[in-house]
Write an enzyme that holds these catalytic residues in place. Structure first.
Site, short mmCIF file in Angstrom:
data_model
loop_
_atom_site.label_atom_id
_atom_site.label_comp_id
_atom_site.label_asym_id
_atom_site.label_seq_id
_atom_site.Cartn_x
_atom_site.Cartn_y
_atom_site.Cartn_z
N SER A 135 0.86 -1.17 0.00
CA SER A 135 0.00 0.00 0.00
C SER A 135 0.90 1.23 0.00
O SER A 135 2.09 1.12 0.36
CB SER A 135 -0.89 0.00 1.25
OG SER A 135 -1.48 1.27 1.47
N TYR A 148 -1.05 -1.07 10.76
CA TYR A 148 -1.19 -1.22 9.31
C TYR A 148 0.02 -0.64 8.59
O TYR A 148 0.60 -1.27 7.69
CB TYR A 148 -2.48 -0.53 8.86
CG TYR A 148 -2.82 -0.72 7.41
CD1 TYR A 148 -3.39 -1.92 6.97
CD2 TYR A 148 -2.59 0.28 6.47
CE1 TYR A 148 -3.72 -2.10 5.63
CE2 TYR A 148 -2.90 0.11 5.14
CZ TYR A 148 -3.47 -1.08 4.72
OH TYR A 148 -3.78 -1.27 3.40
#
Length: 262
Positions: A135, A148
């Protein structure tokens, strides 16, 4: 038909980007094995494209050993791993529990590590390749998302290590870093913004989070799949250890200059 006679295992293959990649690889002649913890969405995609369903936890060694062995026996080998499984891990460090942190590790990083380790013997034999889904959170830090962010950075480090260590055996490993993508998981986050800012729709929330992105919109899962499938194909035969952003230009923006933008 870039994937004619190629066998691809896709973790998290029942929804979102994983499902979009599965559809593309199958449409281009590939044989697909879908891995995930929830059989229902996997089965729905499998019935659509003629894929195999391997209900397994990509972070669990025993589970993945069974899934990888089943795929190799059914299809005669494995050529591609799309390490797409992921999940949340949000919250500020100060208040993050050990359980939330451990879950972030398991969902985002252990899934990629375990699935890569278990498929590598087959990929070495096939001189295959791995695409790891990270990401732009693996390049930068969003607010209150320590788990995350850290694990997506870790995914990039894992992919670089795999590229370094197994390139000599003919196995390429590359990373794709999407920005905002219109998936069910992102929709849940948009719903939070709808409530917070009293917006009228999820579409308005996506417009809000991409207002400073040069293309001013989120990606679709199919657009991310385009990038993934390029890296997984023979067209990328000399690309190893690369990081490809699919973010509409978000990662090119110099934050301190936003005040000067029109």
């Amino acid at each position: 038909m870039r994937f004619k006679d190629k066998v691809a295992i896709i973790t998290g293959g029942g929804t979102g980007i994983g499902a979009a990649v599965a559809r593309r690889i199958a449409a281009e002649g590939g044989k697909v094995a879908l891995v995930g913890r929830r059989p229902e969405p996997l089965q729905a995609v499998a019935e659509e494209i003629g894929a195999a369903v391997l209900a397994a936890d990509a972070a669990d060694t025993a589970s993945m050993k069974v899934a990888v062995t089943a795929a190799a026996e059914q299809f005669g080998g494995i050529d591609i791993l799309i390490a797409n499984a992921g999940g949340h891990g949000v919250g500020p460090t100060l208040s993050m529990s050990d359980e939330t942190w451990d879950l972030a590790v398991r969902l985002n990083l252990s899934t990629a590590f375990v699935s890569a380790r278990e498929t590598l013997p087959h990929l070495i034999r096939a001189k295959g390749n791995i695409v790891v889904l990270s990401s732009i959170a693996g390049l930068f830090a969003g607010p209150d998302a320590a788990g995350y962010v850290t694990m997506k950075h870790g995914c990039i480090g894992l992919a670089k290590s795999l590229a370094r260590d197994y390139g000599r055996f003919g196995v390429r490993t590359n990373t794709v870093c999407p920005g905002w993508v219109t998936t069910a998981m992102a929709d849940e986050q948009m719903e939070m913004l709808v409530e917070k800012y009293e917006l009228n729709s999820v579409a308005e929330a996506y417009a809000l989070v991409t207002k400073d992105v040069p293309l001013q919109r989120p990606a679709s899962a199919d657009e991310v799949a385009n990038a993934v499938c390029f890296l997984a194909s023979g067209e990328a035969a000399m690309i190893n250890g690369a990081i490809l952003t699919v973010d509409g230009g978000a990662s090119t923006v110099d934050l301190p200059t936003l005040a000067f933008a029109d």
